[in-house]
Design an enzyme around this catalytic site. Structure first.
Site, PDB file in Angstrom:
ATOM      1  N   ASP A   9      25.816  13.505  42.864  1.00  0.00           N
ATOM      2  CA  ASP A   9      24.410  13.832  42.661  1.00  0.00           C
ATOM      3  C   ASP A   9      23.668  13.282  43.883  1.00  0.00           C
ATOM      4  OD1 ASP A   9      21.928  14.536  41.468  1.00  0.00           O
ATOM      5  OD2 ASP A   9      21.708  12.484  40.738  1.00  0.00           O
ATOM      6  N   GLU A  69      26.050  18.783  43.407  1.00  0.00           N
ATOM      7  CA  GLU A  69      24.874  19.463  42.863  1.00  0.00           C
ATOM      8  C   GLU A  69      24.097  20.146  43.982  1.00  0.00           C
ATOM      9  OE1 GLU A  69      20.749  18.393  40.540  1.00  0.00           O
ATOM     10  OE2 GLU A  69      22.535  17.250  40.013  1.00  0.00           O
ATOM     11  N   ASP A 141      21.613   8.401  37.666  1.00  0.00           N
ATOM     12  CA  ASP A 141      22.238   9.037  38.831  1.00  0.00           C
ATOM     13  C   ASP A 141      23.750   9.158  38.656  1.00  0.00           C
ATOM     14  OD1 ASP A 141      19.892   9.385  40.653  1.00  0.00           O
ATOM     15  OD2 ASP A 141      19.772   7.224  40.348  1.00  0.00           O
TER      16      ASP A 141
END
Length: 175
Positions: A9, A69, A141
């Protein structure tokens, strides 16, 4: 056969990572955490921190595949550009290590893990905890990174199995 998957991420301040093992249809937690950059450092130093931190994660856990992502445009164009540079550093670390990289939107990840694309961060954390049988919720996160890895592991269900090139997402569906 076991496949080790690294989920990322990306973020300029905090880049989350999550490592899972997939054996058949079962998922197992390996590790998760965050690469944090110094807010007072310049952009080049922050990019280097992300690159070096992820290189260390890759060397330590030796994943077979990676999932990253995809970052979309935010309200603030400057923030979007900075986030894109952090994502580029993560992508460079993955490609530099010779890992095959799959990319997923936040909508795809949330849909694969929670069941709908507008899930709140807390819902993602809770489902990651349940899916991986963790004793507590991971940090936001790290949970997003683990969710990215889970989405890739569940590639046979939902959007993860579909090539998205040439498609658009509208109302939570590929069109």
């Amino acid at each position: 056969m076991m496949t080790r998957i690294l989920g990322i991420d990306p973020g300029l301040r905090v880049t989350g990572f999550g490592v899972i093992d997939k054996v058949g249809g079962k998922l197992g937690y390996v590790a998760s955490g965050c690469v944090r950059t110094d807010d007072k450092a310049g952009l080049p130093e922050r990019i280097k921190t992300i690159l070096d931190g992820l290189a260390e994660v890759i060397a330590t856990h030796r994943p077979d595949e990676a999932a990253l992502e995809i970052v979309f445009v935010n309200v603030n164009p400057q923030s979007t550009l900075l986030l894109g540079q952090a994502r580029g550093a993560a992508l460079a670390a993955l490609v530099g290590a010779g890992l095959p990289v799959a990319e997923y939107t936040a909508l795809q990840i949330k849909q694969a893990v929670v069941g709908h694309g507008k899930a709140a961060k807390e819902q993602v954390q809770h489902m990651v905890r349940r899916l991986l049988s963790l004793p507590g919720d991971p940090s936001p996160d790290a949970a997003d990174a683990l969710a990215c890895a889970i989405s890739h592991a569940h590639g046979g269900q939902g959007f993860g199995a579909m090539g998205t090139r040439g498609y658009r997402v509208r109302n939570g569906r590929l069109v």
